[in-house]
Design a protein around this motif. Structure first.
Motif, short mmCIF file in Angstrom:
data_model
loop_
_atom_site.label_atom_id
_atom_site.label_comp_id
_atom_site.label_asym_id
_atom_site.label_seq_id
_atom_site.Cartn_x
_atom_site.Cartn_y
_atom_site.Cartn_z
N LYS A 49 28.12 -4.88 18.84
CA LYS A 49 26.79 -4.35 19.17
C LYS A 49 25.67 -5.32 18.83
N ASN A 50 25.91 -6.17 17.82
CA ASN A 50 24.84 -7.02 17.33
C ASN A 50 25.04 -8.45 17.81
N VAL A 51 24.21 -8.86 18.75
CA VAL A 51 24.40 -10.17 19.37
C VAL A 51 23.08 -10.92 19.48
N LEU A 52 23.11 -12.19 19.14
CA LEU A 52 21.94 -13.05 19.34
C LEU A 52 22.39 -14.32 20.06
N PHE A 53 21.55 -14.83 20.95
CA PHE A 53 21.82 -16.13 21.59
C PHE A 53 21.00 -17.20 20.87
N THR A 54 21.62 -18.36 20.62
CA THR A 54 20.88 -19.42 19.93
C THR A 54 21.13 -20.80 20.54
N ASP A 55 20.24 -21.71 20.21
CA ASP A 55 20.41 -23.13 20.48
C ASP A 55 20.12 -23.83 19.15
N CYS A 56 21.18 -24.21 18.48
CA CYS A 56 21.04 -24.74 17.12
C CYS A 56 20.52 -26.16 17.07
N LEU A 57 20.57 -26.85 18.18
CA LEU A 57 20.14 -28.25 18.14
C LEU A 57 18.64 -28.37 18.34
N LYS A 58 18.06 -27.33 18.95
CA LYS A 58 16.62 -27.36 19.20
C LYS A 58 15.88 -27.21 17.87
N GLN A 59 14.96 -28.11 17.62
CA GLN A 59 14.17 -28.00 16.39
C GLN A 59 13.34 -26.72 16.45
N ARG A 60 13.30 -26.02 15.36
CA ARG A 60 12.49 -24.80 15.27
C ARG A 60 12.76 -23.82 16.41
N ASP A 61 14.04 -23.62 16.66
CA ASP A 61 14.41 -22.68 17.71
C ASP A 61 14.06 -21.26 17.26
N GLU A 62 13.32 -20.56 18.09
CA GLU A 62 12.90 -19.20 17.74
C GLU A 62 14.09 -18.28 17.52
N SER A 63 15.16 -18.50 18.30
CA SER A 63 16.31 -17.61 18.20
C SER A 63 17.01 -17.75 16.85
N VAL A 64 17.03 -18.97 16.30
CA VAL A 64 17.65 -19.16 14.98
C VAL A 64 16.86 -18.40 13.92
N LYS A 65 15.55 -18.39 14.08
CA LYS A 65 14.69 -17.68 13.10
C LYS A 65 14.94 -16.18 13.07
N LYS A 66 15.50 -15.65 14.18
CA LYS A 66 15.74 -14.21 14.22
C LYS A 66 16.94 -13.80 13.38
N ILE A 67 17.80 -14.75 13.05
CA ILE A 67 19.07 -14.40 12.41
C ILE A 67 18.89 -13.67 11.08
N ILE A 68 18.08 -14.26 10.20
CA ILE A 68 17.96 -13.68 8.84
C ILE A 68 17.34 -12.27 8.85
N PRO A 69 16.22 -12.06 9.56
CA PRO A 69 15.69 -10.69 9.63
C PRO A 69 16.70 -9.70 10.23
N PHE A 70 17.44 -10.15 11.24
CA PHE A 70 18.44 -9.31 11.90
C PHE A 70 19.51 -8.91 10.89
N VAL A 71 20.02 -9.93 10.17
CA VAL A 71 21.07 -9.71 9.20
C VAL A 71 20.59 -8.80 8.06
N THR A 72 19.37 -9.01 7.62
CA THR A 72 18.81 -8.17 6.54
C THR A 72 18.82 -6.71 6.97
N ARG A 73 18.37 -6.49 8.21
CA ARG A 73 18.36 -5.12 8.73
C ARG A 73 19.76 -4.53 8.75
N LEU A 74 20.71 -5.33 9.22
CA LEU A 74 22.10 -4.86 9.31
C LEU A 74 22.64 -4.49 7.94
N ILE A 75 22.43 -5.37 6.96
CA ILE A 75 22.98 -5.11 5.63
C ILE A 75 22.34 -3.88 5.02
N GLU A 76 21.02 -3.79 5.18
CA GLU A 76 20.32 -2.70 4.49
C GLU A 76 20.58 -1.35 5.14
#
Ligand SMILES: Nc1nc2c(ncn2[C@@H]2O[C@H](COP(=O)(O)OP(=O)(O)O)[C@@H](O)[C@H]2O)c(=O)[nH]1
Ligand SMILES: [Mg+2]
Length: 320
Positions: free
Chosen positions: A103-130
């Motif tokens: 159910k929980n999916v994010l698309f990313t581009d890890c090579l792109k500097q300051r990729d917005e999608s990478v920044k979403k990971i931690i808030p997403f994960v925090t929500r999931l854990i909590e």
């Protein structure tokens, strides 16, 4: 490059790929049992699993081994290398994944500097854990993440991208400067302050799940299985088959072909000549030895595969 149907002329493409007698049994070296044992131990202290996979093959090759942990642990699937993937059918990909229980999916581009999608990971994960029921260390508000996935999907790149994002905030030296914490940052990277979230700095490497030859071929094209175990010649042919099936004709322009073509020998010959990759071979004739120049098909196949992996032949979605 998309070529309209009308200009395809008489080009006809294969509708099925003939894999011959190939078997997948030896396509992945069996040296991973130890790694898996260690990973299981680390998983015990993990609050959320961040599984990373290649966005070009969202359904192929993901290893279900850790799935036994999914019931109790939140799980985020990161489909990386989105810069190489045709994500125009994203919603049907997400729907199909949801049907498979992801159910929980994010698309990313890890090579792109300051990729917005990478920044979403931690808030997403925090929500999931909590929002998940806690299952250990009830009192501590300190969480631990583990990145796992099959080889070459970008696990290290994701860890580096998260590290970049976090260290940029200037907290790193402070963390490292305190004795006792220094040791911890060698194996764990703090990626969030409130709540405290750590990331294990060594990812878990899973063997890919190779259900059939076609899955193996896709995994190999995405760089997850060693090329020589599968064979560059058949990989190049399957690549051509796939590009034509997806109507992704970037190769025509890239290698100055006259038109899309479904004959791998013809395409490789063209690539070889185009790149000056020919080899001299001695040939015996009735009037003595002569040296002739023939296309280097292997070098051409390599170039074709390499260009695909760099995204030079256009974006693809190999699983739809
Ligand atoms: N195009 C593209 N390449 C990527 C991306 N993330 C990683 N890579 C490349 O994929 C290869 C494997 O990455 P790596 O992080 O070592 O994968 P790992 O084996 O899972 O740790 C490297 O050549 C990376 O540069 C991405 O988002 N886009
Ligand atoms: Mg790595």
């Amino acid at each position: 490059m998309r070529i309209p149907h009308t200009s395809l002329g008489a080009a006809t493409f294969r509708t099925v790929f003939e894999f011959g007698e190939r078997e997948v049994a030896h396509w992945f070296p069996g040296h991973m049992a130890k790694g898996l044992r260690q990973m299981r131990a680390s998983l015990k202290n993990t609050d959320c699993i961040v599984e990373i996979h290649d966005a070009r093959i969202p359904f192929s090759g993901r290893n279900p081994l850790f799935q036994e942990n999914l019931d109790v642990r939140p799980h985020l699937l990161v489909l990386n290398k989105m810069d190489l993937a045709d994500t125009s059918k994203k919603s049907s990909i997400l729907k199909q994944l949801e049907r498979e229980g992801v159910k929980n999916v994010l698309f990313t581009d890890c090579l792109k500097q300051r990729d917005e999608s990478v920044k979403k990971i931690i808030p997403f994960v925090t929500r999931l854990i909590e929002s998940a029921p806690r299952f250990h260390r009830e009192e501590t508000r300190s969480y631990c993440l583990m990145v796992i996935g099959v080889p070459n999907v970008g696990k290290s790149s994701l860890i580096n991208a998260l590290r970049r994002t976090y260290l940029k905030k200037g907290k790193a030296s402070k963390v490292g400067g305190e004795p006792g914490i220094t040791k911890a940052v060698l194996t764990k990277i703090q990626v969030c302050e409130r709540p405290i979230i750590h990331l294990l700095d060594t990812p878990g490497v899973l063997p890919p799940r190779i259900e059939n030859v076609e899955t193996g071929m896709k995994l190999a094209l995405c760089g997850t299985i060693l090329d020589h175990l599968v064979g560059e010649d058949i990989m190049a042919d399957y690549l051509l088959f796939s590009l034509n099936r997806l109507q992704q004709f970037g190769y025509v322009e890239k290698y100055s072909l006259e038109a899309p073509c479904d004959d791998i020998q013809h395409v490789l010959k063209h690539i070889a000549v185009n790149l000056g990759k020919t080899q001299r071979v001695k040939a015996l004739t009735g009037v003595g030895d002569i040296t002739i120049k023939i296309p280097n098909y292997t070098a051409a196949a390599y170039d074709f595969i390499r260009a695909f992996r760099k995204g030079e032949l256009g974006k693809v979605m190999m699983d739809l």
